[in-house]
Design an enzyme around this catalytic site. Structure first.
Site, PDB file in Angstrom:
ATOM      1  N   LYS A  68     -17.408  -1.298   5.804  1.00 45.62           N
ATOM      2  CA  LYS A  68     -18.086  -2.325   4.806  1.00 45.62           C
ATOM      3  C   LYS A  68     -19.444  -2.273   4.448  1.00 45.62           C
ATOM      4  O   LYS A  68     -20.118  -2.360   3.600  1.00 45.62           O
ATOM      5  CB  LYS A  68     -17.500  -3.693   5.451  1.00 45.62           C
ATOM      6  CG  LYS A  68     -17.604  -4.755   4.213  1.00 45.62           C
ATOM      7  CD  LYS A  68     -16.765  -5.968   4.529  1.00 45.62           C
ATOM      8  CE  LYS A  68     -17.208  -7.009   3.538  1.00 45.62           C
ATOM      9  NZ  LYS A  68     -16.081  -8.150   3.613  1.00 45.62           N
TER      10      LYS A  68
ATOM     11  N   PHE B  11     -11.586  -7.646  13.913  1.00 50.99           N
ATOM     12  CA  PHE B  11     -10.480  -7.934  13.066  1.00 50.99           C
ATOM     13  C   PHE B  11     -10.215  -6.875  12.129  1.00 50.99           C
ATOM     14  O   PHE B  11     -11.109  -6.388  11.625  1.00 50.99           O
ATOM     15  CB  PHE B  11     -10.539  -9.434  12.494  1.00 50.99           C
ATOM     16  CG  PHE B  11      -9.676  -9.692  11.574  1.00 50.99           C
ATOM     17  CD1 PHE B  11      -8.472 -10.026  11.881  1.00 50.99           C
ATOM     18  CD2 PHE B  11     -10.059  -9.771  10.016  1.00 50.99           C
ATOM     19  CE1 PHE B  11      -7.529 -10.780  11.100  1.00 50.99           C
ATOM     20  CE2 PHE B  11      -9.242 -10.397   9.339  1.00 50.99           C
ATOM     21  CZ  PHE B  11      -7.705 -10.443   9.580  1.00 50.99           C
ATOM     22  N   GLN B  12      -8.945  -6.585  12.015  1.00 47.66           N
ATOM     23  CA  GLN B  12      -8.403  -5.440  10.905  1.00 47.66           C
ATOM     24  C   GLN B  12      -9.131  -4.303  11.218  1.00 47.66           C
ATOM     25  O   GLN B  12      -9.221  -3.488   9.959  1.00 47.66           O
ATOM     26  CB  GLN B  12      -8.647  -5.938   9.563  1.00 47.66           C
ATOM     27  CG  GLN B  12      -7.552  -7.345   9.338  1.00 47.66           C
ATOM     28  CD  GLN B  12      -7.257  -7.305   7.630  1.00 47.66           C
ATOM     29  OE1 GLN B  12      -8.078  -7.329   6.820  1.00 47.66           O
ATOM     30  NE2 GLN B  12      -6.035  -7.950   7.506  1.00 47.66           N
TER      31      GLN B  12
ATOM     32  N   MET C  20      24.176   9.606   2.494  1.00 49.85           N
ATOM     33  CA  MET C  20      23.925  11.057   3.088  1.00 49.85           C
ATOM     34  C   MET C  20      23.940  11.074   4.510  1.00 49.85           C
ATOM     35  O   MET C  20      24.750  12.200   5.032  1.00 49.85           O
ATOM     36  CB  MET C  20      22.479  11.514   2.648  1.00 49.85           C
ATOM     37  CG  MET C  20      22.320  12.772   2.999  1.00 49.85           C
ATOM     38  SD  MET C  20      23.286  14.163   2.256  1.00 49.85           S
ATOM     39  CE  MET C  20      22.385  14.712   0.991  1.00 49.85           C
TER      40      MET C  20
ATOM     41  N   GLU D  30       0.755  -1.208  -0.115  1.00 52.25           N
ATOM     42  CA  GLU D  30       0.069   0.137  -0.127  1.00 52.25           C
ATOM     43  C   GLU D  30       0.783   1.459   0.035  1.00 52.25           C
ATOM     44  O   GLU D  30       0.492   2.216  -0.582  1.00 52.25           O
ATOM     45  CB  GLU D  30      -1.021  -0.009   1.239  1.00 52.25           C
ATOM     46  CG  GLU D  30      -2.128  -1.003   1.287  1.00 52.25           C
ATOM     47  CD  GLU D  30      -1.591  -2.515   1.675  1.00 52.25           C
ATOM     48  OE1 GLU D  30      -0.450  -2.455   2.050  1.00 52.25           O
ATOM     49  OE2 GLU D  30      -2.582  -3.200   1.900  1.00 52.25           O
TER      50      GLU D  30
END
Lengths: 182, 553
Positions: free
Chosen positions: B163, B113-114, B463, B51
């Site tokens: 959802k 969940f999630q 760097m 993602e």
């Protein structure tokens, strides 16, 4: 010069808005000394009063950053000379063996109200400037304080005009018929 | 017409001009993905490897296309994986619409969940975010999100859609309008006019806001009118053609010598669409010691935020500059211009044959068109690109400025390539940055995107190591990687191709012989681990302490 300053805001009356405002102060490293919030005469909006400390740079930044937030309709500094500010105090004071004469005299002196009375204690309600509230608390200490609850400041400008410009015309987040988009 | 929430989302994305979305499916966005499947001909979906890569791709897409980039992720870890990409877009003022699924409304707040409170997590890195608890709010929320992302100072907006809302049905109008408008402040120009009229050594400092406002031509005209050199912030680097004689290039910590010196000698700075990042200013007291600052910005909060005592002009850069141009007389200043051109000579590199980062970039540029999109990751290679790549056209640079996100480049290159209709795109990266999100090679391969990856491999985190060298007495803590990654084999494992070169001649040979046009190609350039980025103004320092490298030329 660091000084206490009061910000008045009109915000959307939605869950999570307080979080966004407090989060902005936290993110920028500005401390909140007191905050009070309540619904306005238009239930779609709430009015907040936030007291914090800072120099002119911080004051300017606070206002400009607040005004960028989607849920903030208007944010202004309510300067001391052009506004009145009060706090609210609920205090539970011990009643000693001599009865409650001293306590009621003190409450009366400060223009307070007795909300509850029983054998052991008295609950009083005092409204006034932060300094006046502090003075009452200081004087009450000798009487015996069980507990107290102090609100954040409430502030209104003394100007005739509506400082925060809450009007009933269409604003961002509203449909033309005045109903809330969200 | 009655539609489900997922259908409304797809219809609204299309209605707002979206042709491509980047994302990654999951349980909480199944309904959305089902609609994407049904609407594949109307709305292209590109699945990333992660993602974060999808968010960077949407960011790159937005920067090139001048439209909001859209990224979709599932709830929980999908949403948290977007966070860096959203923060990156926020710091660089990139219009991004992040859409996350969430658990059904009855399950919210129950550690389901999630489930994660992505609205809470992202609150301080978005312009605004919404959680849609009722399907009949969805159409107006999406409309509002697009308006917010693109208006005023642009930025990311997140929409969290449970959802159950994706499944629920409601009436869809298809013509919802936004009433959102950022606060309008009437720009005050009197003080600015006076300051500009009376100045003798004007300097224009131009940032990403110029590109966002499409004010590039106005800046050029102002420069010509006042005989004023132009210094650029990293975000503004493509606003002015490199070939313009008074373009001094990037200023700041790793900016060009001429740009920094001219800024320090100017008696007036006209700053347009910049935010005076600490990386650009260094020591603030020294920075504005000799000059008055006129700051033009659309975001009122930026005025006076980092530089005190300025002449503030709040509003749209294009409109404000047009008004200034209407009234300002022509200024000739041969002495000032002569000094500028003299300082510019210091920025010319004499060695054009060694296999140095600057020459590698110059060599690659020979094979690029003026409108080729160039992406970078973050680190030394990024600064070298800023210094050596001669950008000529706006919106051809994708780089992580404010957040400095290692791992940004490949995702951004994918988004930029898609936005430029699959035209050849270049990614300059380092071995450290590339290691962070190289999984997006899979995306570039599967989408057959012609991305030329120039990987400058010095085996170290260059760097950070440079800072350790200069400020930590060469204590190279954790910056010597000692990895044995075979990047060419890695590219091949992903289905791409590549090669390793160690000379300009070899690099030119590879580029001349042609590289594939139907997928990424990785060229690993082995460079010296001690190569440093110069010029450098030490952190918190001023142009007085500028270091030009080796021996100060």
């Amino acid at each position: 010069m660091i000084e206490r300053f009061t910000v008045g805001l009109i915000v959307n009356n939605r869950h999570g808005v307080l979080n966004r405002i407090a989060g902005l102060y936290g993110k920028r490293g500005y401390n909140i000394d007191s905050l009070s919030v309540g619904e306005t005469e238009d239930p779609r909006y709430s009015r907040m009063t936030i007291v914090s400390s800072g120099d002119i740079y911080i004051q300017t930044q606070v206002i400009r950053q607040l005004n960028k937030l989607y849920d903030v309709k208007s944010a202004v500094i309510l300067d001391k000379s052009g506004s009145i500010s009060v706090e609210h105090l609920l205090i539970k004071l011990k009643i000693n063996g001599n009865g409650n004469n001293g306590i009621t005299a003190l409450i009366n002196e400060y223009g307070g109200k007795v909300l509850h009375l029983c054998d052991q204690f008295i609950i009083a309600d005092i409204t006034g400037s932060p300094e006046r509230i502090q003075a009452f608390i200081d004087q009450s200490k000798s009487l015996g304080i069980y507990e107290l609850c102090r609100s954040g400041a409430l502030a209104l400008s003394t100007d005739i005009k509506n400082t925060l410009q809450i009007t009933y015309e269409t604003k961002q987040g509203e449909n033309e018929d005045g109903t809330d988009v969200l | 017409m009655t539609l489900t929430g997922a259908q409304i989302l797809v219809e609204e994305l299309i209605r707002h001009g979206t042709d491509t979305v980047f994302g990654y499916p999951g349980g909480a966005v199944l309904d959305i993905y089902d609609e994407l499947y049904k609407n594949a001909k109307r709305l292209r979906h590109i699945i990333a490897a992660h993602e974060q890569g999808a968010a960077h791709a949407a960011d790159g897409y937005a920067r090139v296309s001048d439209k909001p980039g859209v990224v979709i992720a599932t709830s929980g870890p999908g949403a948290t994986n977007l966070v860096t990409g959203i923060a990156n877009a926020y710091l660089d003022s990139v219009p991004l619409i992040a859409i996350t699924g969430n658990v059904a409304v009855p399950l919210l707040g129950k550690d389901s969940f999630q489930e994660v409170d992505v609205v809470g997590i992202t609150q301080l890195i978005v312009k605004h975010n919404f959680i849609v608890r009722e399907v009949n709010e969805l159409e107006s929320v999406i409309t509002e999100a697009f308006a917010l992302a693109m208006s005023g100072r642009r930025g990311p907006v997140l929409i969290d859609i449970p959802k159950s809302v994706q499944k629920a049905r409601c009436e869809y109008s298809g013509n919802c309008r936004s009433f959102y408008a950022p606060r309008q402040i009437k720009p005050e120009l009197d003080q600015a006019f006076e300051a500009i009229k009376s100045c003798r050594r004007p300097y224009i400092y131009c940032g990403g806001g110029v590109i966002a406002a499409h004010a590039e031509k106005e800046v050029l005209k102002l420069s010509e009118r006042l005989s004023a050199p132009i210094g650029l912030s990293m975000m503004g680097l493509t606003a002015i053609p490199n070939s313009y004689p008074l373009n001094l290039g990037m200023c700041g910590m790793h900016g060009k010598y001429a740009s920094s010196v001219a800024q320090s000698e100017a008696d007036l700075m006209i700053a347009v669409g910049v935010r005076f990042s600490d990386r650009a200013t260094g020591n603030l007291e020294e920075y504005t010691k000799k000059c008055t600052v006129v700051h033009i910005d659309i975001d009122e909060a930026e005025l006076g935020k980092n530089i005190p005592s300025i002449i503030e002009v709040c509003g749209d850069a294009k409109q404000i500059l047009s008004r200034l141009l209407d009234e300002l007389p022509k200024k000739e200043n041969t002495e000032w211009t002569k000094s500028i051109l003299e300082w510019k000579k210091k920025d010319v590199c004499d060695d054009l044959t060694s296999f140095t980062p600057g020459n590698i970039i110059g060599c690659v540029k020979e094979f690029c068109k003026p409108d080729t999109v160039v992406a970078t990751d973050v680190g030394q290679h990024q600064m070298w690109v800023m210094q050596y790549y001669p950008f000529e056209k706006p919106r051809t640079l994708l780089t992580s400025g404010g957040l400095g996100t290692m791992g940004y480049g490949l995702g951004a290159a994918i988004g930029g390539c898609v936005a430029s209709s699959g035209a050849e795109t270049v990614l300059f990266t380092g071995d450290g940055s590339f290691g962070m999100n190289l999984n997006e090679l899979a995306t570039a391969v599967s989408q057959r995107l012609p991305i030329l990856i120039i990987l400058m491999n010095n085996g170290v985190l260059g760097m950070v190591r440079q800072w350790q060298d200069m400020f930590y007495e060469k204590r190279y803590s954790s910056t010597t990687l000692g990895r044995k990654t075979d990047f060419v084999a890695l590219a091949k494992a992903f289905g791409a191709d590549g090669c390793t070169v160690d000379s300009l001649h070899a690099l030119r040979g590879v580029l001349e012989s042609g590289i594939p046009h139907d997928g990424p190609f990785l060229v690993e350039c082995k460079i010296d681990m001690d190569a440093k980025v110069f010029p450098m103004i030490p952190p918190g320092g001023s142009v007085k302490e500028i270091r030009l490298g080796g021996e100060d030329r």
